[in-house]
Design a protein around this motif. Structure first.
Motif, PDB file in Angstrom:
ATOM      1  N   ARG A 139      17.369 -22.487 -10.653  1.00 27.23           N
ATOM      2  CA  ARG A 139      16.198 -21.863 -10.028  1.00 27.23           C
ATOM      3  C   ARG A 139      16.237 -21.954  -8.509  1.00 27.23           C
ATOM      4  O   ARG A 139      16.065 -20.959  -7.814  1.00 27.23           O
ATOM      5  CB  ARG A 139      14.928 -22.558 -10.501  1.00 27.23           C
ATOM      6  CG  ARG A 139      14.591 -22.212 -11.903  1.00 27.23           C
ATOM      7  CD  ARG A 139      13.253 -22.810 -12.291  1.00 27.23           C
ATOM      8  NE  ARG A 139      12.963 -22.414 -13.637  1.00 27.23           N
ATOM      9  CZ  ARG A 139      12.632 -21.182 -13.971  1.00 27.23           C
ATOM     10  NH1 ARG A 139      12.521 -20.243 -13.053  1.00 27.23           N
ATOM     11  NH2 ARG A 139      12.406 -20.871 -15.240  1.00 27.23           N
ATOM     12  N   ALA A 172      18.887 -19.918  -7.048  1.00 33.87           N
ATOM     13  CA  ALA A 172      18.849 -18.522  -7.511  1.00 33.87           C
ATOM     14  C   ALA A 172      20.234 -18.094  -8.016  1.00 33.87           C
ATOM     15  O   ALA A 172      20.755 -17.056  -7.652  1.00 33.87           O
ATOM     16  CB  ALA A 172      18.365 -17.598  -6.391  1.00 33.87           C
ATOM     17  N   GLN A 176      23.159 -16.564  -9.982  1.00 36.31           N
ATOM     18  CA  GLN A 176      23.273 -15.329 -10.753  1.00 36.31           C
ATOM     19  C   GLN A 176      24.215 -15.499 -11.940  1.00 36.31           C
ATOM     20  O   GLN A 176      24.090 -14.825 -12.948  1.00 36.31           O
ATOM     21  CB  GLN A 176      23.753 -14.188  -9.850  1.00 36.31           C
ATOM     22  CG  GLN A 176      22.709 -13.721  -8.854  1.00 36.31           C
ATOM     23  CD  GLN A 176      21.336 -13.506  -9.492  1.00 36.31           C
ATOM     24  OE1 GLN A 176      21.205 -12.766 -10.473  1.00 36.31           O
ATOM     25  NE2 GLN A 176      20.315 -14.170  -8.956  1.00 36.31           N
ATOM     26  N   ASN A 181      24.354 -22.535  -2.529  1.00 37.15           N
ATOM     27  CA  ASN A 181      23.292 -22.570  -3.542  1.00 37.15           C
ATOM     28  C   ASN A 181      22.976 -23.978  -3.987  1.00 37.15           C
ATOM     29  O   ASN A 181      22.419 -24.195  -5.043  1.00 37.15           O
ATOM     30  CB  ASN A 181      23.675 -21.782  -4.802  1.00 37.15           C
ATOM     31  CG  ASN A 181      23.937 -20.345  -4.481  1.00 37.15           C
ATOM     32  OD1 ASN A 181      23.458 -19.857  -3.466  1.00 37.15           O
ATOM     33  ND2 ASN A 181      24.686 -19.667  -5.323  1.00 37.15           N
TER      34      ASN A 181
END
Ligand code: AMP
Length: 426
Positions: A239, A242, A244, A399
């Motif tokens: 989360r 984010a 993918q 990330n």
């Protein structure tokens, strides 16, 4: 060096360019010229190096110069350990050979044998196969191997790990003695060397990555976390970052299933890929992952072998592998063909020893990174003593979670955070 310099014919170069490849990878530069000359090759190369095109392109060119296969016969045989890899190699044969008039077939278990028998009945210049199904077809006289001129063993180490040695020996006995042999393996154990000795004649030895070394384009990080909090940590990272697409490794099939369910509770669409899934379920999971319908693929080591998922940004070792070499194989799924990838390992206190074994193997200390809210109550896991930190310059994973002091992580429903969320079993 351009592809033209390797001695490949026009239709093959056109097909390669159509895939968007401008320059050959190191393994392709080394393998293609001697393979075109008909020499035996023993190559050490992992998935992600471009090895498939390395053997497929010369295979196609050499077969294009030969006669056609008679009915039920084949001229070249490519053996792979898994169904998925067989399908991927066959796809490469179709892609690179699209301007040639060669016929190819792919055969593997777990699906109806009837259509495979029908396809082979016409003859195919190239057959890509898993060992067990190939022997079934041979016993049913659906394939005749007496015309084979080229044999490729892809991921030979995996085939031995998976117990295919007897099948491989049986198959070798069915092939004509005079043929070209190409053997690809991520590692060269004594067992592989013994196999190679009986198989290859004056082979050209090629190695593109040092044995058991990890690729520099992969940023590796360890999060120390208590076992019951691992699923929650994964959910948090997905989360917050984010994500993918990520491939998550679970040690067990049961653990993989359980994790998929836990992620679903958090509205994260994941799929499991392991040996208990039917072939159609496996194909669907892989397709959904590739086309983005599923973000997270949770796989066991065997199921993940040879998966070709282009430029996978994120690998997560939800559990550390029992065998340290598997760590290298796992993270080889990211940072492929020039793209930088990130490999994150969740390490509980119980896994300290496994982590140390891995660090000794890769001769590198993996950076420990704290995630606020998930630090274990016990001391963080220190690196193995004799190691010199080679990789101090490691940047935090792209990330990766926000630094401490920023917003607290938990969007996860804490009611579900019960102590029984371990991934053991199966
Ligand atoms: P492989 O190691 O054969 O599984 O290939 C790894 C990935 O690299 C695949 O997704 C290929 O499509 C890609 N690839 C193969 N050859 C090249 C090349 N010369 N340039 C860029 N990408 C390539």
């Amino acid at each position: 060096m351009p592809f033209e310099a390797l001695g490949l014919s026009k239709p093959l170069i056109t097909a390669v360019h159509a895939k968007g490849y401008i320059t050959p990878t190191p393994i392709q530069t080394e393998v293609i010229p001697p393979a075109l000359r008909g020499l035996d090759i023993m190559a050490s190369a992992q998935t992600g190096t471009g090895k498939t095109a390395g053997f497929t392109l010369p295979l196609l060119q050499r077969l294009n110069e030969k006669a056609r296969a008679k009915s039920t016969h084949a001229l070249a045989l490519v053996l792979t350990p898994t169904r998925e890899l067989a399908a991927q190699v066959h796809q490469s044969v179709l892609d690179y050979g699209k301007l040639l008039k060669l016929r190819s077939a792919v055969v593997f278990g777990g699906v109806n044998i009837g259509p495979q028998i029908r396809q082979l009945s016409h003859g195919a210049e190239i057959v890509v196969a898993t060992p067990g199904r190939l022997l079934d077809l041979y016993q049913q006289k659906a394939i005749n191997l007496s015309q084979i001129e080229i044999l490729v063993l892809d991921e030979a180490d995996r085939m031995l790990d998976m117990g295919f040695i007897h099948d491989i020996k049986k198959i070798l006995n069915l092939l004509p003695k005079k043929r070209q042999n190409l053997l690809f393996s991520a590692t060269f154990s004594n067992e592989i060397r013994t196999l190679a000795k009986g198989l290859l004649h004056n082979p050209v030895e090629i190695s593109v990555a040092a044995r058991n070394s990890t690729v520099t384009a992969i940023e590796q990080v360890v999060h120390c976390v208590e076992q019951p909090h691992k699923a929650q940590l994964l959910s948090h990272l997905i989360r917050e970052g984010a994500w993918q697409q990520a491939l998550v490794f679970s040690r067990t099939k049961h653990g993989a299933n359980k994790l998929v369910k836990l992620l679903a509770l958090d509205n994260i669409h994941a799929a499991a890929l392991h040996g208990n899934k039917s072939q159609s379920q496996r194909t669907k999971a892989l397709q959904d992952f590739k086309n983005g319908a599923v973000k997270i693929l949770v796989a066991t080591d065997i199921a993940a072998r040879g998966l070709d998922i282009e430029q996978l940004p994120q690998i997560v070792n939800f559990d550390l592998p029992n065998v340290p070499e598997d760590y290298v194989h796992r993270i080889g799924r990211t940072g492929r063909a020039g793209a930088t990838g990130h490999a994150i390992s969740f390490v509980s206190m119980e896994e300290t020893r496994l982590l140390r074994d891995i660090e000794r193997l890769i001769k590198q200390t993996i950076k420990r990174e704290k995630v606020e809210g998930f630090q274990p109550k016990t001391q963080p896991i220190a690196p193995a003593k004799p190691l010199v930190t080679k990789n101090n310059s490691l940047k935090p994973a792209r990330n990766s979670p926000r630094p401490s002091g920023s917003r607290p992580p938990h969007s996860y429903n804490s009611k579900r955070n019960t102590g029984n969320r371990t991934e053991k079993g199966s």
